[in-house]
Enzyme design. Structure first.
Site, PDB file in Angstrom:
ATOM      1  N   LYS A 106      58.871  30.409  29.390  1.00 30.43           N
ATOM      2  CA  LYS A 106      57.649  31.056  28.902  1.00 30.43           C
ATOM      3  C   LYS A 106      57.445  30.668  27.455  1.00 30.43           C
ATOM      4  CE  LYS A 106      54.526  33.881  30.548  1.00 30.43           C
ATOM      5  NZ  LYS A 106      54.084  34.000  31.944  1.00 30.43           N
ATOM      6  N   GLY A 217      42.692  46.211  33.831  1.00 32.29           N
ATOM      7  CA  GLY A 217      42.749  44.879  33.209  1.00 32.29           C
ATOM      8  C   GLY A 217      41.783  43.999  33.970  1.00 32.29           C
ATOM      9  N   GLY A 219      40.725  40.566  33.413  1.00 33.32           N
ATOM     10  CA  GLY A 219      40.700  39.154  33.044  1.00 33.32           C
ATOM     11  C   GLY A 219      40.828  38.325  34.303  1.00 33.32           C
ATOM     12  N   ASN A 220      41.545  37.207  34.196  1.00 32.02           N
ATOM     13  CA  ASN A 220      41.692  36.307  35.348  1.00 32.02           C
ATOM     14  C   ASN A 220      42.261  37.054  36.556  1.00 32.02           C
ATOM     15  OD1 ASN A 220      43.667  34.658  37.027  1.00 32.02           O
ATOM     16  ND2 ASN A 220      42.487  33.015  36.111  1.00 32.02           N
ATOM     17  N   ALA A 221      43.415  37.694  36.374  1.00 30.28           N
ATOM     18  CA  ALA A 221      44.074  38.346  37.506  1.00 30.28           C
ATOM     19  C   ALA A 221      43.224  39.501  38.053  1.00 30.28           C
ATOM     20  CB  ALA A 221      45.460  38.831  37.076  1.00 30.28           C
ATOM     21  N   GLY A 222      42.747  40.364  37.178  1.00 33.22           N
ATOM     22  CA  GLY A 222      42.030  41.573  37.603  1.00 33.22           C
ATOM     23  C   GLY A 222      40.693  41.278  38.273  1.00 33.22           C
TER      24      GLY A 222
HETATM   25  P1  NAD Z   1      43.482  37.618  30.770  1.00 27.66           P
HETATM   26  O1  NAD Z   1      43.612  37.304  29.328  1.00 27.66           O
HETATM   27  O2  NAD Z   1      42.556  36.793  31.586  1.00 27.66           O
HETATM   28  O3  NAD Z   1      43.022  39.154  30.924  1.00 27.66           O
HETATM   29  C1  NAD Z   1      43.693  40.228  30.367  1.00 27.66           C
HETATM   30  C2  NAD Z   1      42.831  41.460  30.594  1.00 27.66           C
HETATM   31  O4  NAD Z   1      43.556  42.610  30.192  1.00 27.66           O
HETATM   32  C3  NAD Z   1      41.541  41.463  29.778  1.00 27.66           C
HETATM   33  O5  NAD Z   1      40.482  41.954  30.584  1.00 27.66           O
HETATM   34  C4  NAD Z   1      41.805  42.472  28.669  1.00 27.66           C
HETATM   35  O6  NAD Z   1      40.634  43.117  28.213  1.00 27.66           O
HETATM   36  C5  NAD Z   1      42.692  43.434  29.403  1.00 27.66           C
HETATM   37  N1  NAD Z   1      43.506  44.242  28.506  1.00 27.66           N
HETATM   38  C6  NAD Z   1      44.152  43.864  27.367  1.00 27.66           C
HETATM   39  N2  NAD Z   1      44.740  44.939  26.821  1.00 27.66           N
HETATM   40  C7  NAD Z   1      44.477  45.988  27.643  1.00 27.66           C
HETATM   41  C8  NAD Z   1      44.798  47.363  27.615  1.00 27.66           C
HETATM   42  N3  NAD Z   1      45.536  47.856  26.621  1.00 27.66           N
HETATM   43  N4  NAD Z   1      44.335  48.141  28.632  1.00 27.66           N
HETATM   44  C9  NAD Z   1      43.599  47.622  29.632  1.00 27.66           C
HETATM   45  N5  NAD Z   1      43.258  46.348  29.701  1.00 27.66           N
HETATM   46  C10 NAD Z   1      43.683  45.540  28.718  1.00 27.66           C
HETATM   47  O7  NAD Z   1      44.951  37.633  31.346  1.00 27.66           O
HETATM   48  P2  NAD Z   1      45.416  37.393  32.851  1.00 27.66           P
HETATM   49  O8  NAD Z   1      45.732  35.966  32.999  1.00 27.66           O
HETATM   50  O9  NAD Z   1      44.492  38.082  33.790  1.00 27.66           O
HETATM   51  O10 NAD Z   1      46.827  38.161  32.815  1.00 27.66           O
HETATM   52  C11 NAD Z   1      46.914  39.576  33.021  1.00 27.66           C
HETATM   53  C12 NAD Z   1      48.342  39.913  33.425  1.00 27.66           C
HETATM   54  O11 NAD Z   1      48.677  39.159  34.576  1.00 27.66           O
HETATM   55  C13 NAD Z   1      49.405  39.565  32.368  1.00 27.66           C
HETATM   56  O12 NAD Z   1      50.464  40.497  32.418  1.00 27.66           O
HETATM   57  C14 NAD Z   1      49.879  38.215  32.816  1.00 27.66           C
HETATM   58  O13 NAD Z   1      51.192  37.928  32.316  1.00 27.66           O
HETATM   59  C15 NAD Z   1      49.850  38.410  34.301  1.00 27.66           C
HETATM   60  N6  NAD Z   1      49.847  37.138  35.045  1.00 27.66           N
HETATM   61  C16 NAD Z   1      48.784  36.285  34.982  1.00 27.66           C
HETATM   62  C17 NAD Z   1      48.841  35.098  35.704  1.00 27.66           C
HETATM   63  C18 NAD Z   1      47.692  34.128  35.744  1.00 27.66           C
HETATM   64  O14 NAD Z   1      47.800  33.133  36.472  1.00 27.66           O
HETATM   65  N7  NAD Z   1      46.594  34.371  35.055  1.00 27.66           N
HETATM   66  C19 NAD Z   1      49.960  34.793  36.452  1.00 27.66           C
HETATM   67  C20 NAD Z   1      51.023  35.702  36.517  1.00 27.66           C
HETATM   68  C21 NAD Z   1      50.935  36.878  35.793  1.00 27.66           C
END
Ligand code: NAD
Length: 416
Positions: A106, A217, A219-222
């Site tokens: 990481k 949340g 972002g991408n995942a949500g």
């Molecule tokens: P992202 O940057 O696309 O989105 C993050 C989201 O979380 C944003 O909508 C942001 O507004 C929100 N957020 C931030 N702080 C917050 C809070 N205090 N309360 C509520 N929402 C909050 O990130 P992502 O890629 O969607 O990643 C989100 C999680 O998923 C992380 O823990 C990441 O490690 C995990 N993850 C992502 C991937 C991937 O492929 N994108 C893979 C494995 C794990």
């Protein structure tokens, strides 16, 4: 006593529990509870105002017994060496639970990307790669996107790497845009993999997949979880979503496509028509069939775990639940699909992207989905089988599966 919230200490605590049950010898325990290699970088970047700022970056290669390390890059103001260590440990267990021939790594940069211009982001991405390149490569360690890093950032980094080594090297980094050797299906892979495990859990637990679900949340995942829950499961009622600016709630249902469009346009979920505001904390406690924590660490802890009413908690975020909360959720019958299983779809399709990039021939979207479904379904049932045979909570079961696989590789290499 206050609850431990340092993510790396939590990762070690979770590992220790599994190591004890597996009866690992002391040297193996010591080997697996620490990263093999850690790097700290200073990255000078010329800002648009003409001044130079030094950013702090990290890369941790936790364990490469099963294959070269792999894992995302996070750009976040709260990034520290300890969050990177924890995430690299979870990557090691993640690649093992889905049984792909990679280890865990990481990286990250302490920064607030929302305050950087596009030009500054590009210079930061290239600057990180310039100091990290000598430690990377598809046979050594390869990065991917994570919180606040994007396919565009991956593209700049790949370009910088290829400029340094002087030849094409697409598999050095994954999560790239499609025209630069990205894989079909990488964009939504994390959420899609999670939804596949939810589908399996609904069957096993006899939970109605068409009931209410909520996403913390956005972002991408949500966002993809909100969309794919309905697409993969053939229905479901999205009742609440939130981001760092707060959440919105409608017990009669929110149209996932419309709220995603609203978020993409306005940058926030708040003020979505027809909804009431809800806090991030209250969202977690809603009475739903499926909850998707998809933001950051430690949101479900000793003080709120007793209030969680979801039947299934699919942890798309890394580390959203503390060890104390885990036990409470288990006692209350909440079925947790633990982070490094639930969100393994991202690294699985990243692995597919590396495979395709290496032999320079690309799969169809259908093939990616089929292969991903097979890996996630098998991993979910491996963990479930362990859970039943050892009578432990699902996260511990996932650890038992993964740690045993990594320990076996360490042993076979003759390290311990
Ligand atoms: P992202 O940057 O696309 O989105 C993050 C989201 O979380 C944003 O909508 C942001 O507004 C929100 N957020 C931030 N702080 C917050 C809070 N205090 N309360 C509520 N929402 C909050 O990130 P992502 O890629 O969607 O990643 C989100 C999680 O998923 C992380 O823990 C990441 O490690 C995990 N993850 C992502 C991937 C991937 O492929 N994108 C893979 C494995 C794990």
């Amino acid at each position: 006593m206050t609850e431990e919230l340092n993510p790396f200490k939590i990762a070690q605590q979770q590992f220790d529990e599994a190591a004890k049950i597996l009866g690992l010898e002391p040297a193996m325990r010591e080997m697996l509870r620490w990263p093999r290699r850690e790097y700290r970088f200073t990255i000078p970047v010329k800002l648009d105002d003409g001044t130079t700022r030094i950013f702090h970056g990290y890369r941790v290669q936790y364990n490469d017994a099963r294959g070269p390390t792999k894992g995302g890059l996070r750009w976040h103001p709260d990034e520290t060496m300890d969050t990177v260590r924890a995430l690299s440990a979870w990557m090691t267990w993640k690649t093992a639970v889905v049984d792909i021939p990679l280890g865990g790594g990481k990286g990250g940069i302490t920064c607030d990307p929302k305050k950087l211009s596009e030009g500054e982001k590009e210079r930061l991405a290239r600057g990180w790669m310039r100091v990290a390149a000598r430690e990377l490569g598809e046979h050594r360690d390869s990065p991917a996107p994570d919180v606040y890093t994007t396919p565009q950032i991956m593209a700049w980094m790949m370009d910088e790497y290829e400029t340094i080594v002087g030849r094409s090297h697409p598999a050095v980094i994954t999560g790239k845009p499609l025209p630069l050797g990205g894989s079909q299906g990488r964009g939504d892979a994390t959420a899609r993999g999670g939804v596949y495990t939810v589908r399996e859990a609904c069957k096993v637990l006899d939970v109605d997949p068409h009931g209410a679900y909520a996403v913390q949340g956005f972002g991408n995942a949500g966002q993809y979880a909100a969309l794919l829950h309905q697409e993969v499961l053939g229905g479901g009622k999205l009742v609440a979503v939130s981001d760092s600016g707060g959440g919105v709630y409608n017990p009669d249902g929110i149209d996932p496509r419309a709220i995603v469009d609203h978020k993409l346009k306005s940058g926030v979920v708040k003020d979505f028509p027809g909804t009431k505001p809800i806090s991030n904390e209250d969202l977690l406690e809603l009475d739903v069939n499926v909850l998707y924590p998809s933001a950051l660490e430690n949101v479900i802890h000793g003080r709120n775990a007793g209030n969680i009413k979801a039947r299934i908690c699919c942890e798309l975020a890394n580390g959203p639940t503390t060890p104390e909360a885990d036990q409470i959720l288990h006692n209350n019958g909440v079925h947790v699909i633990p982070d490094f299983l639930a969100n393994a779809g991202g690294v699985t399709v990243s692995y597919f992207e590396q495979v395709q990039g290496t032999y320079n021939y690309f799969w169809t979207l259908e093939q990616v989905h089929r292969e991903l479904d097979e890996k996630m379904t098998r991993a979910y049932h491996d963990v479930l089988k362990m859970q039943k045979s050892m009578n432990v909570h699902p996260r511990l079961a996932a650890y038992l599966v993964s740690v045993a696989r990594v320990a076996e590789a360490v042993k076979l290499r003759g390290w311990v």
